[in-house]
Design a protein around this motif. Structure first.
Motif, PDB file in Angstrom:
ATOM      1  N   LYS A   1      41.631 -43.656   7.188  1.00  0.00           N
ATOM      2  CA  LYS A   1      40.750 -42.987   5.972  1.00  0.00           C
ATOM      3  C   LYS A   1      39.726 -42.037   6.175  1.00  0.00           C
ATOM      4  O   LYS A   1      39.133 -41.435   5.184  1.00  0.00           O
ATOM      5  CB  LYS A   1      40.530 -44.236   5.209  1.00  0.00           C
ATOM      6  CG  LYS A   1      40.854 -45.913   5.898  1.00  0.00           C
ATOM      7  CD  LYS A   1      42.699 -45.110   4.389  1.00  0.00           C
ATOM      8  CE  LYS A   1      43.360 -46.401   4.916  1.00  0.00           C
ATOM      9  NZ  LYS A   1      45.024 -46.224   4.385  1.00  0.00           N
ATOM     10  N   GLY A   2      40.054 -41.128   7.174  1.00  0.00           N
ATOM     11  CA  GLY A   2      39.371 -39.610   7.087  1.00  0.00           C
ATOM     12  C   GLY A   2      39.587 -38.727   6.747  1.00  0.00           C
ATOM     13  O   GLY A   2      39.002 -37.333   6.917  1.00  0.00           O
ATOM     14  N   PHE A   3      40.275 -38.427   5.595  1.00  0.00           N
ATOM     15  CA  PHE A   3      40.927 -37.251   4.816  1.00  0.00           C
ATOM     16  C   PHE A   3      41.304 -36.413   4.839  1.00  0.00           C
ATOM     17  O   PHE A   3      41.574 -35.292   5.473  1.00  0.00           O
ATOM     18  CB  PHE A   3      39.377 -36.703   4.516  1.00  0.00           C
ATOM     19  CG  PHE A   3      39.095 -35.754   3.252  1.00  0.00           C
ATOM     20  CD1 PHE A   3      39.541 -36.584   1.777  1.00  0.00           C
ATOM     21  CD2 PHE A   3      39.443 -34.278   3.484  1.00  0.00           C
ATOM     22  CE1 PHE A   3      39.625 -35.675   0.486  1.00  0.00           C
ATOM     23  CE2 PHE A   3      39.502 -33.867   2.180  1.00  0.00           C
ATOM     24  CZ  PHE A   3      39.699 -33.916   0.693  1.00  0.00           C
ATOM     25  N   LYS A   4      42.273 -36.951   6.624  1.00  0.00           N
ATOM     26  CA  LYS A   4      43.162 -35.840   7.088  1.00  0.00           C
ATOM     27  C   LYS A   4      44.718 -35.318   5.651  1.00  0.00           C
ATOM     28  O   LYS A   4      45.086 -34.358   6.321  1.00  0.00           O
ATOM     29  CB  LYS A   4      44.534 -36.965   7.967  1.00  0.00           C
ATOM     30  CG  LYS A   4      43.640 -37.775   9.055  1.00  0.00           C
ATOM     31  CD  LYS A   4      44.004 -38.299  10.520  1.00  0.00           C
ATOM     32  CE  LYS A   4      44.732 -39.925   9.825  1.00  0.00           C
ATOM     33  NZ  LYS A   4      43.907 -40.709   9.458  1.00  0.00           N
TER      34      LYS A   4
ATOM     35  N   LEU B   1      38.979 -33.689  12.497  1.00  0.00           N
ATOM     36  CA  LEU B   1      37.790 -34.153  11.577  1.00  0.00           C
ATOM     37  C   LEU B   1      37.265 -34.381  11.352  1.00  0.00           C
ATOM     38  O   LEU B   1      36.913 -35.733  11.542  1.00  0.00           O
ATOM     39  CB  LEU B   1      39.029 -33.914   9.915  1.00  0.00           C
ATOM     40  CG  LEU B   1      38.160 -34.533   9.053  1.00  0.00           C
ATOM     41  CD1 LEU B   1      36.878 -33.320   8.650  1.00  0.00           C
ATOM     42  CD2 LEU B   1      38.421 -34.399   7.524  1.00  0.00           C
ATOM     43  N   CYS B   2      35.622 -34.060  12.287  1.00  0.00           N
ATOM     44  CA  CYS B   2      34.642 -35.484  12.499  1.00  0.00           C
ATOM     45  C   CYS B   2      33.559 -35.379  11.125  1.00  0.00           C
ATOM     46  O   CYS B   2      33.426 -34.775  11.048  1.00  0.00           O
ATOM     47  CB  CYS B   2      34.150 -34.461  14.046  1.00  0.00           C
ATOM     48  SG  CYS B   2      35.537 -34.923  15.271  1.00  0.00           S
TER      49      CYS B   2
ATOM     50  N   LYS C   1      37.936 -35.536  -5.609  1.00  0.00           N
ATOM     51  CA  LYS C   1      38.480 -34.605  -6.656  1.00  0.00           C
ATOM     52  C   LYS C   1      39.625 -33.883  -5.598  1.00  0.00           C
ATOM     53  O   LYS C   1      39.631 -32.689  -5.457  1.00  0.00           O
ATOM     54  CB  LYS C   1      37.655 -33.547  -6.934  1.00  0.00           C
ATOM     55  CG  LYS C   1      36.663 -34.109  -7.591  1.00  0.00           C
ATOM     56  CD  LYS C   1      35.643 -32.555  -8.519  1.00  0.00           C
ATOM     57  CE  LYS C   1      34.982 -33.491  -9.363  1.00  0.00           C
ATOM     58  NZ  LYS C   1      33.801 -32.352 -10.146  1.00  0.00           N
ATOM     59  N   MET C   2      39.427 -33.927  -4.103  1.00  0.00           N
ATOM     60  CA  MET C   2      40.409 -33.681  -3.347  1.00  0.00           C
ATOM     61  C   MET C   2      40.100 -31.865  -2.798  1.00  0.00           C
ATOM     62  O   MET C   2      41.166 -31.374  -2.129  1.00  0.00           O
ATOM     63  CB  MET C   2      42.323 -33.445  -4.110  1.00  0.00           C
ATOM     64  CG  MET C   2      42.763 -35.028  -3.867  1.00  0.00           C
ATOM     65  SD  MET C   2      42.689 -36.273  -2.286  1.00  0.00           S
ATOM     66  CE  MET C   2      43.963 -34.917  -1.289  1.00  0.00           C
TER      67      MET C   2
END
Length: 456
Positions: A202-205, A383-384, A422-423
């Protein structure tokens, strides 16, 4: 292969040294006359014994010895020698239909043999036998692609072809993040690279992958989105959110729809588009994707410049192995082979292992499941986000591993602003990132560290 003249053209093609790979794909049933059948029989026997197509002198000598073993009459041998010599005289350059005819024949023959051999097994083998037959049919369907790969992937000589080597340098396709582009060797990504985007669960991959996909479309590229877990409707909705930088519920508002039509019109002028298809997890292979892309090209003349895989860890390898602990790595190579065939590059998402979830920076040892993924992709980017950064809407993209390009050295970081509702994602400079995190009461130490990272 209806006419004798065309069959002779096929045999001339097979007698070229560079076409050895095609010799075993045909048999004497392809030819109607005794001369053609014997000419091919001699050729197959020579290739089987010596592993190469003969030149004219060797072909004539081998034919003479072959004829003695068959106890052929001298006048027939003399006639056949003249016939074989004639195969070396004409060297037509137009071989497209010849290759297609050979591959069509070989594919039909192999499929027919497979069906005959599988009927008995399917009675007692159940679904496993059906799946095995489906796998073999997939390999046969790709026969033309695998054969053409051998034609197109020959690199030639480094020194004698040095000018060609310069012309063959592949430029990178820059993504929407300039700092990431500067950290690559080519100023972006290119054929046949497989680029992996790494993050925590769920880290916005998917958000990062969709922002890349939409911005590539905005630049005029064709993007094919392979979805394995969200559903194509969800992906297309979120892609529209990226285009509009809006929340999901805002998409149905009249003003948003009016603006969306204008955005779509501008983007279409660039010539690119995105196709989204869903592939059931753990039940689909790269061959399934390739078949759909083949149909897209035949029906719409549409071919991707970029393929996004969300995500490849949920695919099955084309050729599975029993108790295979390297299945994901095999999928990666299936993807790279597809990239080579299509002349595109791929972006895939993956996640870190459980032990790495709380780390500030992900490294090469943090890949989940098969560590070989890190070795087999061309580059990987993490993405950290710490808890404070998530709250502040900030993220850091760092290079985890690259075959070409810089390594992570503590300072080469791409800071991004993220609005998950808002992606939305855009690159920001380190000082803006520091201000956003500092506004949430970040420690003095972490603030100073962010400010020290200049956007070099």
């Amino acid at each position: 292969m209806k006419t004798v003249k065309f069959q002779k053209k096929v045999l001339r093609f097979l007698y070229r040294k560079e076409n050895k790979r095609y010799v075993e794909l045909v048999d004497d049933k392809c030819f109607d006359t005794a001369e053609l059948k014997l000419g091919h029989e001699v050729l197959r026997a020579y290739v089987k014994e010596f592993g190469a197509v003969p030149d004219v002198i060797s072909a004539v000598e081998y034919l003479t010895r072959f004829a003695l073993g068959k106890q052929m009459k001298p006048d027939v041998v003399t006639e056949m020698v003249g016939y074989v010599e004639g195969l070396f005289e004409a060297r037509e350059e137009d071989s497209g239909l010849v290759v297609k005819s050979i591959l069509d024949y070989a594919g039909t023959k192999r499929a027919s043999e497979l069906m005959k051999n599988s009927i008995g097994k399917m009675k007692d083998g159940g679904i496993a036998a059906v799946q095995a037959m489906h796998l073999e049919l997939g390999k046969i369907a790709q026969l033309d692609q695998r054969t053409l790969e051998l034609e197109t992937n020959k690199g030639g000589f480094l020194l004698a072809d040095h000018l060609r080597s310069i012309n063959d340098i592949v430029p990178g396709r820059p993504c929407f993040l300039p700092k990431v582009n500067r950290m690559t060797a080519a100023g972006g990504f290119h054929t046949p690279q497989l680029v992996i985007l790494l993050s925590a669960p769920k880290g916005f991959k998917t958000g990062l992958a969709l922002n890349m996909a939409v911005e590539y479309v905005r630049d005029g590229l064709n993007v094919y989105y392979v979805d394995c877990e969200n559903g194509y409707k969800s992906i297309k909705t979120r892609a529209q959110q990226v285009m509009m930088e809006c929340a999901r519920h805002e998409l149905t508002e009249s003003e948003t729809l009016k603006t969306l039509r204008q955005v779509v019109k501008r983007m279409r002028l660039q010539g690119g588009d995105m196709v989204v298809d869903h592939y059931p997890a753990y039940n689909s292979t790269v061959a399934d994707v390739e078949q759909n892309l083949r149909e897209l090209y035949e029906e719409k003349a549409w071919r991707p410049d970029v393929i996004v895989w969300d995500y490849p860890d949920l695919m099955k390898p084309i050729v599975p192995q029993k108790e295979d602990n390297k299945a994901i790595s095999r999928v990666y190579f299936d993807i790279i082979n597809l990239n080579n065939r299509l002349g595109c590059f791929s972006i895939g998402v993956s996640q870190v292992n459980r032990a790495a979830v709380t780390k500030d920076v992900f490294t090469i040892t943090d890949f989940a499941a098969d560590f070989g993924k890190a070795m087999n992709c061309h580059s990987s980017w993490a993405l950290c986000r710490t808890d404070k950064e998530v709250e502040a809407g900030v993220g850091r993209i760092v290079p985890v591993a690259q075959r070409e390009g810089v390594r992570y050295k503590g300072r080469n970081v791409c800071f991004v602003r993220i609005d998950e509702e808002k992606m939305f994602m855009r690159e920001i400079d380190p000082r803006e990132a520091a201000r956003l995190v500092e506004g949430l009461g970040a420690t003095v130490k972490s603030t100073k560290r962010a400010k020290a990272l200049t956007d070099d």
